[in-house]
Structure formats: C-alpha cells, structure tokens
Scaffold this active site. Structure first.
Site, PDB file in Angstrom:
ATOM      1  N   ASP A  30      13.214  -1.648   9.656  1.00 19.48           N
ATOM      2  CA  ASP A  30      13.719  -0.382   9.123  1.00 19.48           C
ATOM      3  C   ASP A  30      14.747   0.275  10.060  1.00 19.48           C
ATOM      4  O   ASP A  30      14.788  -0.009  11.258  1.00 19.48           O
ATOM      5  CB  ASP A  30      12.528   0.562   8.919  1.00 19.48           C
ATOM      6  CG  ASP A  30      12.783   1.659   7.898  1.00 19.48           C
ATOM      7  OD1 ASP A  30      13.936   1.836   7.474  1.00 19.48           O
ATOM      8  OD2 ASP A  30      11.802   2.337   7.530  1.00 19.48           O
ATOM      9  N   LYS A  34      12.362  -8.707   4.327  1.00 23.47           N
ATOM     10  CA  LYS A  34      11.067  -8.014   4.320  1.00 23.47           C
ATOM     11  C   LYS A  34      11.202  -6.837   3.361  1.00 23.47           C
ATOM     12  O   LYS A  34      12.035  -5.954   3.565  1.00 23.47           O
ATOM     13  CB  LYS A  34      10.702  -7.523   5.720  1.00 23.47           C
ATOM     14  CG  LYS A  34       9.413  -6.694   5.753  1.00 23.47           C
ATOM     15  CD  LYS A  34       9.123  -6.166   7.150  1.00 23.47           C
ATOM     16  CE  LYS A  34       7.923  -5.222   7.143  1.00 23.47           C
ATOM     17  NZ  LYS A  34       7.662  -4.669   8.498  1.00 23.47           N
ATOM     18  N   ASP A  87       9.452  -3.693   1.644  1.00 22.11           N
ATOM     19  CA  ASP A  87       8.348  -2.766   1.878  1.00 22.11           C
ATOM     20  C   ASP A  87       7.968  -2.002   0.609  1.00 22.11           C
ATOM     21  O   ASP A  87       8.504  -2.258  -0.479  1.00 22.11           O
ATOM     22  CB  ASP A  87       8.724  -1.815   3.023  1.00 22.11           C
ATOM     23  CG  ASP A  87       7.556  -1.529   3.958  1.00 22.11           C
ATOM     24  OD1 ASP A  87       6.393  -1.609   3.517  1.00 22.11           O
ATOM     25  OD2 ASP A  87       7.804  -1.214   5.141  1.00 22.11           O
ATOM     26  N   GLU A  98       3.559  -5.378   0.719  1.00 21.57           N
ATOM     27  CA  GLU A  98       2.900  -4.493  -0.238  1.00 21.57           C
ATOM     28  C   GLU A  98       1.618  -3.904   0.334  1.00 21.57           C
ATOM     29  O   GLU A  98       0.964  -3.081  -0.306  1.00 21.57           O
ATOM     30  CB  GLU A  98       2.652  -5.287  -1.537  1.00 21.57           C
ATOM     31  CG  GLU A  98       2.174  -4.509  -2.728  1.00 21.57           C
ATOM     32  CD  GLU A  98       0.662  -4.479  -2.862  1.00 21.57           C
ATOM     33  OE1 GLU A  98       0.162  -3.898  -3.827  1.00 21.57           O
ATOM     34  OE2 GLU A  98      -0.030  -5.049  -1.986  1.00 21.57           O
ATOM     35  N   MET A 129      -2.664  -3.737  -4.016  1.00 23.66           N
ATOM     36  CA  MET A 129      -3.002  -4.240  -5.352  1.00 23.66           C
ATOM     37  C   MET A 129      -3.262  -5.751  -5.310  1.00 23.66           C
ATOM     38  O   MET A 129      -2.955  -6.476  -6.250  1.00 23.66           O
ATOM     39  CB  MET A 129      -1.879  -3.924  -6.346  1.00 23.66           C
ATOM     40  CG  MET A 129      -1.592  -2.440  -6.520  1.00 23.66           C
ATOM     41  SD  MET A 129      -2.886  -1.539  -7.407  1.00 23.66           S
ATOM     42  CE  MET A 129      -2.731  -2.209  -9.053  1.00 23.66           C
ATOM     43  N   ARG A 138       2.007  -9.427   2.297  1.00 19.90           N
ATOM     44  CA  ARG A 138       1.104  -8.720   3.199  1.00 19.90           C
ATOM     45  C   ARG A 138      -0.230  -8.491   2.511  1.00 19.90           C
ATOM     46  O   ARG A 138      -0.285  -8.020   1.377  1.00 19.90           O
ATOM     47  CB  ARG A 138       1.722  -7.394   3.622  1.00 19.90           C
ATOM     48  CG  ARG A 138       2.662  -7.490   4.790  1.00 19.90           C
ATOM     49  CD  ARG A 138       1.934  -7.503   6.137  1.00 19.90           C
ATOM     50  NE  ARG A 138       1.299  -6.218   6.337  1.00 19.90           N
ATOM     51  CZ  ARG A 138       1.965  -5.138   6.773  1.00 19.90           C
ATOM     52  NH1 ARG A 138       3.255  -5.195   7.067  1.00 19.90           N
ATOM     53  NH2 ARG A 138       1.326  -4.000   6.931  1.00 19.90           N
ATOM     54  N   ASP A 180      -0.540  -1.817   8.095  1.00 16.83           N
ATOM     55  CA  ASP A 180       0.132  -2.146   9.352  1.00 16.83           C
ATOM     56  C   ASP A 180      -0.865  -2.384  10.485  1.00 16.83           C
ATOM     57  O   ASP A 180      -1.869  -1.665  10.615  1.00 16.83           O
ATOM     58  CB  ASP A 180       1.070  -1.011   9.774  1.00 16.83           C
ATOM     59  CG  ASP A 180       2.313  -0.938   8.905  1.00 16.83           C
ATOM     60  OD1 ASP A 180       2.447  -1.751   7.977  1.00 16.83           O
ATOM     61  OD2 ASP A 180       3.144  -0.051   9.169  1.00 16.83           O
TER      62      ASP A 180
END
Length: 394
Positions: free
Chosen positions: A78, A154, A156, A189, A193, A207, A211
């Site tokens: 990021d 990646k 997010d 993610e 879910m 993922r 984190d």
C-alpha cells in the site's frame, strides 16, 4: 513393492488419516505451480516506501543469494500511488516517493532477473486510505498494471461498501485475464468469507487469516486458521496465512524457525517481510535454508496438516514427492517436551522403515525408524524431518 504403488499408498494413507481432498477448479493462467517466493514491503516498512527502497531491495535479493534460492517477487504494498486518480481516471504513482514511475521501476527489477508486484484494493480506497482502490476501475487498473509490466497483484479488501467479496473480486480477475500479461493474483480477503472455498477460480493464492504481527501468538494462531483449509491448496492455488515476519525482531530465533517451518510445510507463499538490506546471519540462515525451501516448493503440492495434538505438543505432516513424508514436531509450550510422530498418524504404512533427515541440523540420523519417531523439543521450538522409506513389508 513398486515405487509408484508405494507413493500412491502414502498419499492415500495421509488423506485417510486427515481429511479427503476437496475438488476445486483452478484459475487457468498457468501461474503458481509452486507457492510464490519473494519479498513484500508492508510488514517492515508499512507506508514508508519509495523507489530507492524498492531498487535497493531488488539489489539485495540478488547480492544475498535470495534470488538464486527462488525468491523472485519484489512486491510493493500500500501507499505507492497519489491520493487521487488523474483526470482520465487512471492510477498515478506518487510523484514524491516514486518520481520515475512504476514502469521504470518494473524495468529495473526485471533487469535484475526478478519480478515486480504491486498492491490494490477491491474497495473505494485502500486499507491505508492514502490511495484509491480499484472498485469500479478494474479494467483501467488491470490494463495499467499490464502496461507497466507488473507480475503480481496483491488485492486487498478494505473500504468495500459492504459488498461481498464474491461480488467484487471476479471483476479484477476477469480484467487481468483480458490483458496480454500473466499476473499472479493474490486475493487478500482476510478469510472473512472463507475464500479457500471459492478463491481458486479467481486467484493463485488467497488469504485465510487477518493480518499477522511479529509475535508468537499471532504467528501460531495464523498457522491454526490456515491449516483448516489444507484440502483446498494445490498447484496453481495456495492458502495464504500472511507474509513472513522472520527477521523483524519480535520473536526469538527458535520461534522464527517454527514460523518458517510451518509456512513451508503449509505450502504458504514465502514472502519475506523484513529489511533484506540489513539481515543478520541468523535471519539469512532461516530464510536461506535450502532443504526447508525445497519442502515448500515440492512439486507434489500437498499442504501438510496438524495430525495429532497432545496438549501443547503437536505433530504436523504431509506427503512429498519421491515417496517421502515431511514432519514437524512442534512444542507450543515454554517447557521442553518429548513428542512422538506415529506412522498411522502421518500416513506411512505401519511396517515401513525410514531414514530421517533433520532439516535444521542438516544431518541424516544414523538409525532407521519403524512405526514412530520421537524427539525432545525445547519450548517454543520445533524439529523438522523428511522421512524417506528404506523398506516396506508386504
């Protein structure tokens, strides 16, 4: 007994001793035949990044020998873009921190024999809120990334307007697949879910956890959460318990060895999260362990599972190519413990005699083992072995 039959017995025994494999469809981009290896900026640098750091990291990946070991991706996380898009709706690299632009940076990284990764978000803004997300701009952003020469995305999950990820993620995957560039797609993610159950059609990794942070508790909890989805991992699509913290200073050397061992047998992406320009010898010894890396990159591509728990003592195991089995004896307690791996737990036929290779000592134990392997393991430590069959009684 012929070798082909014995290999099949090992795989079937392991599946029966744990859980049956799950049938999934894979993203047809030909990438991720083994878990990706590389580096990511977030864990150590957060938003404090610039093009000089990325270039120096690429240089260090080569000079330290990490690149030769398979660490090929240099991934910008990021905060690399301007706060707003340009007048035509395109993402623009931050003019202060990335004045040469991402295309020039990609060219530099490629000149080192490495690949460049970048970050975006399936929301209106990224998780830092310092740059725009890609929601609603998937086609523009995919074309931009392809034109820049990006190799890894990646993607997010922040600021998503409460839209379900199954509604948002397919648009970016479709947009990337419509370009003429092969880009590894990492779905970040967070496991909200259960992306392991649907992510294989959309990404090369997903993922399974929130984190990680640089602590023992965070690391082992991410390992536990990731292990639940072992049956969904296979070549082309991998469970991702988040990036490595090895070398960032929050854990002991033994704890970092556990971290790297569990990520390796879990077929997790091995994305270094420390400053590779300033690594200690101890950190390099962990990240550079060729034998452990080979377990992660094994072409059979079966994620290991936690096959037995005895209080704080655990046995993790999984099959490898070449009729072998990898075992990690993990002690989660602070006190020493004797831990035993039994053949019927780890998927080895009961009367098989094996040689045991200790992957952190780099030695093959002198005696052969039948039925079980037992070892004393210090607190917050592990021992990691490859078991290779010597003989099998019919």
């Amino acid at each position: 007994m012929d070798k082909q039959r014995f290999q099949l017995m090992l795989i079937l025994a392991f599946a029966m001793a744990t859980t049956d494999f799950v049938k999934v469809e894979s993203l047809a981009n030909g990438l991720g035949s083994t878990p990706p290896m590389g580096w990511n900026s977030w864990n150590h640098f957060s938003c404090q990044i610039n093009e000089t750091l990325i270039k120096e990291t690429a240089d260090a990946m080569v000079s330290t020998g990490l690149a030769k070991l398979g660490y090929q991706y240099v991934n910008i996380d990021d905060c690399w873009a301007e706060y707003d898009r340009d007048s035509q709706g395109y993402l623009v690299a931050n003019g202060r921190t990335f004045p040469s632009g991402i295309k020039a940076l990609a060219d530099y990284v490629h000149s080192k024999g490495l690949k460049l990764g970048i970050y975006s978000d399936a929301g209106y803004r990224t998780c830092s809120s310092e740059m725009p997300g890609s929601l609603g701009y998937e086609k523009k952003d995919a074309e931009t990334f392809a034109a820049w020469g990006i190799d890894y995305l990646k993607y997010d999950n922040c600021n998503n307007g409460d839209l379900k990820p199954m509604e948002r993620y397919p648009q970016m995957t479709q947009a990337i697949m419509s370009t003429d560039r092969l880009i590894f797609i990492s779905l970040c993610e967070w496991g909200d879910m259960h992306p392991a159950t649907w992510g294989s059609k959309l990404g090369n990794s997903w993922r399974t956890t929130d984190d990680i942070n640089d602590s023992w508790e965070s690391m082992v909890s991410r390992a536990d959460q990731n292990e639940v989805y072992a049956e969904y991992a296979r070549p082309g699509g991998w469970n991702d318990p988040d990036m490595l913290e090895v070398g960032n200073g929050g854990m002991t050397n033994d704890e970092y060895i556990v971290h790297f061992s569990i990520w390796a047998i879990s077929k997790a992406p091995l994305l270094i999260g420390c400053d590779v320009r300033n690594m200690t010898q101890e950190t390099m010894a962990i990240l550079g362990n060729k034998e452990v890396i080979a377990v992660n990159q094994d072409p059979l591509g079966v994620q290991a599972k936690k096959v037995r728990m005895m209080g704080s003592a655990e046995v993790w195991a999984g099959p490898l190519s070449g009729y072998r089995t990898v075992v990690v004896l993990l002690n989660r307690s602070v006190f020493p413990a004797q831990i035993t791996a039994h053949w019927d737990d780890i998927g080895i036929p009961p009367h098989t005699s094996v040689q045991a290779r200790n992957l952190w000592k780099h030695i093959t134990l002198e005696r052969e083992f039948v039925g079980k392997l037992r070892a004393q393991v210090s607190g917050h430590s592990c021992k990691m072995y490859i078991l290779t069959p010597v003989s099998q009684s019919e």
